[in-house]
Design a protein around this motif. Structure first.
Motif, PDB file in Angstrom:
ATOM      1  N   PRO A   1       0.816  -1.224   0.000  1.00  0.00           N
ATOM      2  CA  PRO A   1       0.000   0.000   0.000  1.00  0.00           C
ATOM      3  C   PRO A   1       0.847   1.271   0.000  1.00  0.00           C
ATOM      4  CG  PRO A   1       0.046  -0.960   2.183  1.00  0.00           C
ATOM      5  CD  PRO A   1       0.743  -1.937   1.271  1.00  0.00           C
ATOM      6  N   SER A   2       0.226   2.371  -0.434  1.00  0.00           N
ATOM      7  CA  SER A   2       0.895   3.667  -0.316  1.00  0.00           C
ATOM      8  C   SER A   2       1.094   3.949   1.173  1.00  0.00           C
ATOM      9  CB  SER A   2       0.062   4.768  -0.971  1.00  0.00           C
ATOM     10  OG  SER A   2      -1.107   5.004  -0.227  1.00  0.00           O
ATOM     11  N   LEU A   3       2.132   4.691   1.482  1.00  0.00           N
ATOM     12  CA  LEU A   3       2.464   4.880   2.892  1.00  0.00           C
ATOM     13  C   LEU A   3       2.067   6.241   3.446  1.00  0.00           C
ATOM     14  CD1 LEU A   3       5.864   2.986   3.039  1.00  0.00           C
ATOM     15  CD2 LEU A   3       3.590   2.201   3.716  1.00  0.00           C
ATOM     16  N   ALA A   4       1.498   7.106   2.622  1.00  0.00           N
ATOM     17  CA  ALA A   4       0.997   8.380   3.144  1.00  0.00           C
ATOM     18  C   ALA A   4      -0.075   8.084   4.180  1.00  0.00           C
ATOM     19  CB  ALA A   4       0.440   9.236   2.013  1.00  0.00           C
ATOM     20  N   GLY A   5       0.032   8.710   5.326  1.00  0.00           N
ATOM     21  CA  GLY A   5      -0.960   8.516   6.374  1.00  0.00           C
ATOM     22  C   GLY A   5      -0.792   7.257   7.195  1.00  0.00           C
ATOM     23  N   VAL A   6       0.326   6.570   7.062  1.00  0.00           N
ATOM     24  CA  VAL A   6       0.513   5.314   7.792  1.00  0.00           C
ATOM     25  C   VAL A   6       0.458   5.525   9.304  1.00  0.00           C
ATOM     26  CG1 VAL A   6       3.061   5.351   7.826  1.00  0.00           C
ATOM     27  CG2 VAL A   6       1.840   3.171   7.908  1.00  0.00           C
ATOM     28  N   LEU A   7       0.928   6.674   9.772  1.00  0.00           N
ATOM     29  CA  LEU A   7       0.906   6.928  11.218  1.00  0.00           C
ATOM     30  C   LEU A   7      -0.512   7.157  11.730  1.00  0.00           C
ATOM     31  CD1 LEU A   7       4.079   9.177  11.520  1.00  0.00           C
ATOM     32  CD2 LEU A   7       3.811   6.794  12.244  1.00  0.00           C
ATOM     33  N   GLU A   8      -1.406   7.592  10.861  1.00  0.00           N
ATOM     34  CA  GLU A   8      -2.808   7.736  11.257  1.00  0.00           C
ATOM     35  C   GLU A   8      -3.512   6.374  11.205  1.00  0.00           C
ATOM     36  OE1 GLU A   8      -1.468   9.959   8.886  1.00  0.00           O
ATOM     37  OE2 GLU A   8      -1.181  11.494  10.438  1.00  0.00           O
ATOM     38  N   ARG A   9      -3.149   5.547  10.226  1.00  0.00           N
ATOM     39  CA  ARG A   9      -3.783   4.225  10.105  1.00  0.00           C
ATOM     40  C   ARG A   9      -3.304   3.261  11.185  1.00  0.00           C
ATOM     41  NH1 ARG A   9      -2.320   5.114   4.656  1.00  0.00           N
ATOM     42  NH2 ARG A   9      -0.815   3.422   4.743  1.00  0.00           N
ATOM     43  N   VAL A  10      -2.036   3.405  11.587  1.00  0.00           N
ATOM     44  CA  VAL A  10      -1.461   2.544  12.632  1.00  0.00           C
ATOM     45  C   VAL A  10      -0.837   3.464  13.683  1.00  0.00           C
ATOM     46  CG1 VAL A  10       0.051   0.586  13.125  1.00  0.00           C
ATOM     47  CG2 VAL A  10      -0.898   0.860  10.826  1.00  0.00           C
ATOM     48  N   PRO A  11      -1.658   4.018  14.569  1.00  0.00           N
ATOM     49  CA  PRO A  11      -1.129   4.970  15.543  1.00  0.00           C
ATOM     50  C   PRO A  11      -0.264   4.327  16.631  1.00  0.00           C
ATOM     51  CG  PRO A  11      -3.488   4.643  15.879  1.00  0.00           C
ATOM     52  CD  PRO A  11      -3.110   3.893  14.637  1.00  0.00           C
ATOM     53  N   ASP A  12      -0.367   3.012  16.818  1.00  0.00           N
ATOM     54  CA  ASP A  12       0.437   2.301  17.813  1.00  0.00           C
ATOM     55  C   ASP A  12       1.820   2.035  17.201  1.00  0.00           C
ATOM     56  OD1 ASP A  12       1.661   0.543  19.563  1.00  0.00           O
ATOM     57  OD2 ASP A  12      -0.070  -0.797  19.730  1.00  0.00           O
ATOM     58  N   LYS A  13       2.801   2.878  17.578  1.00  0.00           N
ATOM     59  CA  LYS A  13       4.139   2.748  16.980  1.00  0.00           C
ATOM     60  C   LYS A  13       4.795   1.411  17.309  1.00  0.00           C
ATOM     61  CE  LYS A  13       6.014   7.172  15.759  1.00  0.00           C
ATOM     62  NZ  LYS A  13       7.118   8.100  15.916  1.00  0.00           N
ATOM     63  N   LYS A  14       4.552   0.875  18.506  1.00  0.00           N
ATOM     64  CA  LYS A  14       5.144  -0.422  18.859  1.00  0.00           C
ATOM     65  C   LYS A  14       4.644  -1.508  17.904  1.00  0.00           C
ATOM     66  CE  LYS A  14       6.101   0.279  23.733  1.00  0.00           C
ATOM     67  NZ  LYS A  14       5.844  -0.194  25.099  1.00  0.00           N
ATOM     68  N   LEU A  15       3.360  -1.458  17.591  1.00  0.00           N
ATOM     69  CA  LEU A  15       2.787  -2.420  16.657  1.00  0.00           C
ATOM     70  C   LEU A  15       3.369  -2.217  15.262  1.00  0.00           C
ATOM     71  CD1 LEU A  15       0.776  -4.663  15.871  1.00  0.00           C
ATOM     72  CD2 LEU A  15      -0.958  -2.856  15.590  1.00  0.00           C
ATOM     73  N   LEU A  16       3.498  -0.976  14.846  1.00  0.00           N
ATOM     74  CA  LEU A  16       4.053  -0.683  13.525  1.00  0.00           C
ATOM     75  C   LEU A  16       5.499  -1.154  13.425  1.00  0.00           C
ATOM     76  CD1 LEU A  16       3.483   0.551  10.765  1.00  0.00           C
ATOM     77  CD2 LEU A  16       4.095   2.782  11.708  1.00  0.00           C
ATOM     78  N   TYR A  17       6.293  -0.921  14.474  1.00  0.00           N
ATOM     79  CA  TYR A  17       7.681  -1.387  14.484  1.00  0.00           C
ATOM     80  C   TYR A  17       7.727  -2.913  14.428  1.00  0.00           C
ATOM     81  CZ  TYR A  17       9.453   3.266  15.744  1.00  0.00           C
ATOM     82  OH  TYR A  17       9.787   4.585  15.749  1.00  0.00           O
ATOM     83  N   LYS A  18       6.842  -3.560  15.173  1.00  0.00           N
ATOM     84  CA  LYS A  18       6.795  -5.027  15.169  1.00  0.00           C
ATOM     85  C   LYS A  18       6.430  -5.521  13.773  1.00  0.00           C
ATOM     86  CE  LYS A  18       4.857  -8.968  17.633  1.00  0.00           C
ATOM     87  NZ  LYS A  18       3.994  -9.417  18.725  1.00  0.00           N
ATOM     88  N   TRP A  19       5.468  -4.857  13.120  1.00  0.00           N
ATOM     89  CA  TRP A  19       5.067  -5.223  11.764  1.00  0.00           C
ATOM     90  C   TRP A  19       6.241  -5.109  10.794  1.00  0.00           C
ATOM     91  CZ3 TRP A  19       1.882  -7.635   8.679  1.00  0.00           C
ATOM     92  CH2 TRP A  19       1.847  -7.304   7.323  1.00  0.00           C
ATOM     93  N   ILE A  20       6.980  -4.014  10.888  1.00  0.00           N
ATOM     94  CA  ILE A  20       8.112  -3.783   9.984  1.00  0.00           C
ATOM     95  C   ILE A  20       9.183  -4.849  10.194  1.00  0.00           C
ATOM     96  CG2 ILE A  20      10.001  -2.178   9.467  1.00  0.00           C
ATOM     97  CD1 ILE A  20       7.900   0.094  10.100  1.00  0.00           C
ATOM     98  N   ARG A  21       9.426  -5.227  11.446  1.00  0.00           N
ATOM     99  CA  ARG A  21      10.473  -6.210  11.736  1.00  0.00           C
ATOM    100  C   ARG A  21      10.033  -7.657  11.557  1.00  0.00           C
ATOM    101  NH1 ARG A  21      11.911  -2.791  16.444  1.00  0.00           N
ATOM    102  NH2 ARG A  21      13.622  -1.516  15.717  1.00  0.00           N
ATOM    103  N   ASN A  22       8.752  -7.954  11.844  1.00  0.00           N
ATOM    104  CA  ASN A  22       8.306  -9.346  11.816  1.00  0.00           C
ATOM    105  C   ASN A  22       6.825  -9.424  11.419  1.00  0.00           C
ATOM    106  OD1 ASN A  22       7.923 -12.063  12.157  1.00  0.00           O
ATOM    107  ND2 ASN A  22       8.711 -12.133  14.256  1.00  0.00           N
TER     108      ASN A  22
END
Length: 149
Positions: free
Chosen positions: A82-103
């Protein structure tokens, strides 16, 4: 006014101008640079009413984005992912986003509805980026956030 006072005032104004040129001199070079999502041009200067200024994190994030993300993602359009514009609004939980990026597989196995929906929509699982530190991921997110405004 006599000539001496006039020369002193002119010298003072020139000194201020000279100091200002050093202090603010490169201001044109420091204006934000933006890529137009509709064209592959790089524009320098004011883009729109509130042009974002790229922080050093965002500049470093651009390099990391190009090295790790750009083969599957764009900021403004869907690609393999997906396009990444607005990703911080779609996934406001940074810990979850970091976990997604890593695993991503672990997040999918946890049953997360948002990421499972993305996986079904795009038909692929994101490549894990276990090598990226929190600081590097934050720099990429800063670049995406600043670039998408």
């Amino acid at each position: 006014m006599n000539k001496e006072v006039n020369y002193v005032l002119q010298g003072f104004l020139l000194t201020l101008l000279f100091i200002g040129a050093f202090k603010f001199g490169g201001f044109l070079l420091s204006l934000p640079v933006h890529e137009d999502p509709n064209e592959n041009k790089v524009m320098q200067g004011v883009c729109g009413n509130a042009a974002p200024v790229f922080t050093s994190d965002a500049v470093r994030g651009k390099t990391l984005f190009q090295e790790n993300c750009a083969s599957c993602h764009s900021i403004f359009k869907d690609m393999v992912g997906p396009s990444l514009a607005g990703v911080l609004e779609r996934v406001p939980d940074k810990k979850l986003l970091y976990k997604w990026i890593r695993n991503p597989s672990a997040v999918l196995k946890s049953g997360n509805v948002y990421f499972n929906t993305l996986q079904k929509r795009y038909g692929t699982v994101m490549t894990p980026f276990t090598n990226l530190s929190d600081d590097e991921i934050n720099a990429v997110l800063s670049y995406i956030d600043h670039h998408s405004k």
